[in-house]
Design an enzyme around this catalytic site. Structure first.
Site, PDB file in Angstrom:
ATOM      1  N   ASP A 135       0.804  -1.111   0.156  1.00  0.00           N
ATOM      2  CA  ASP A 135      -0.005   0.077   0.040  1.00  0.00           C
ATOM      3  C   ASP A 135       0.864   1.224  -0.110  1.00  0.00           C
ATOM      4  OD1 ASP A 135      -2.629   1.321   0.491  1.00  0.00           O
ATOM      5  OD2 ASP A 135      -1.600   2.187   1.993  1.00  0.00           O
ATOM      6  N   LYS A 156      -2.087   6.295  -4.337  1.00  0.00           N
ATOM      7  CA  LYS A 156      -2.992   7.364  -4.182  1.00  0.00           C
ATOM      8  C   LYS A 156      -2.737   8.664  -4.610  1.00  0.00           C
ATOM      9  CE  LYS A 156      -3.574   5.161   0.536  1.00  0.00           C
ATOM     10  NZ  LYS A 156      -2.235   4.693   0.567  1.00  0.00           N
ATOM     11  N   HIS A 200      -6.641  10.211  -2.163  1.00  0.00           N
ATOM     12  CA  HIS A 200      -5.980   9.916  -0.822  1.00  0.00           C
ATOM     13  C   HIS A 200      -6.782  10.609   0.168  1.00  0.00           C
ATOM     14  CE1 HIS A 200      -1.781   9.636   1.163  1.00  0.00           C
ATOM     15  NE2 HIS A 200      -2.683   9.559   1.956  1.00  0.00           N
TER      16      HIS A 200
END
Length: 271
Positions: free
Chosen positions: A42, A72, A105
């Site tokens: 991630d 993101k 985000h």
């Protein structure tokens, strides 16, 4: 250790991932994680380590298609063109032709900006640069904007989530709408001194971090524990094949302090 969950669009996602926030030189951590069973990384543009993620994945010896990679777009790029440019740059940084999941985000920036960014990500998905689109740090009202605009709903909402900050209204909304909840900061940034966590770590002969990750999994979340230390990366993944008993889960559930329990920016209530 690989377990998966099926997203609303039919793609599968691992139930545990390595977070790489504040780890700009994360290539080695990513390689270690993948070589020890992790199948999800991630990341985010804000972390400034997309290139490092790509290097770590490439050095892992595991095929790209067997690894689930997230990034993101940060709210500073929340225009359609800005988000599209950011996405193209992210793909180039990774050294791969696509991301498995790409998120907005945060909810910062206002409705028009959020929707412009989200539309760009959907178009990025249509062009093959993304397999799945989601959001991060969104409350129910921010996701409802997407529904009201007639857009495809996100498959994931990533929020700060741990026993002290359980985000119950958001979790309830996401569960009702078949949106998987990813939990960042599941380890409470190492604040393990709570007596309940210590008690259960002793009872189960597990590290406090393992208790926290296991709690997240049993609650149906997808935790993203962060570490740059190989031994901790490995330990944090040793959370399958055993369970916390219901009475002990209830003890952890009782630690919830709502928004007051947040330890990060947690911008889920912005306008």
């Amino acid at each position: 250790m690989v377990e998966t969950v099926t997203l609303s669009n039919g793609h599968t996602m691992p139930t545990l991932g390595l977070g790489v926030y504040m780890n700009e030189e994360c290539a080695e951590a990513c390689k270690v994680a993948i070589q020890n069973g992790y199948r999800m990384i991630d990341g985010a543009r804000y972390y400034e380590n997309e290139v490092q993620v790509g290097v770590g994945v490439g050095n892992s010896g595991v095929k790209r298609e067997d690894i689930f990679i997230t990034s993101k777009v940060f709210h500073a790029d929340y225009t359609y063109d800005g988000t599209m440019a950011a996405l193209k740059d992210s793909v180039a940084n990774l050294g791969s032709s696509y991301y498995d999941l790409y998120l907005t985000h945060s909810a910062i920036g206002g409705k028009d900006a959020r929707l412009a960014a989200y539309k760009a990500l959907l178009d990025g998905k249509a062009s093959g640069m993304i397999k799945s689109v989601g959001v991060s740090n969104y409350s129910a009202k921010h996701i409802e904007e997407i529904r009201e605009a007639g857009l495809e709903m996100p498959v994931v909402n990533q929020v700060e989530l741990h026993p002290f900050c359980q985000q119950k209204p958001i979790v309830e909304y996401c569960t009702k709408n078949n949106i998987i909840v990813q939990a960042y900061s599941p380890l409470v940034r190492g604040a393990f001194d709570n007596p309940v966590i210590q008690e259960l770590a002793t009872k189960y002969s597990k590290a406090p971090a393992q208790i926290l990750v296991r709690w997240s999994l049993q609650r149906g979340f997808v935790p993203l524990p962060k570490s740059s230390q190989p031994e901790r990366i490995i330990s944090n993944s040793q959370v399958f094949g055993w369970n916390i008993e219901p009475a002990d889960m209830a003890k952890l559930d009782a630690l919830d302090r709502g928004k007051e329990g947040a330890i990060t920016w947690n911008p889920v209530d912005v306008d």
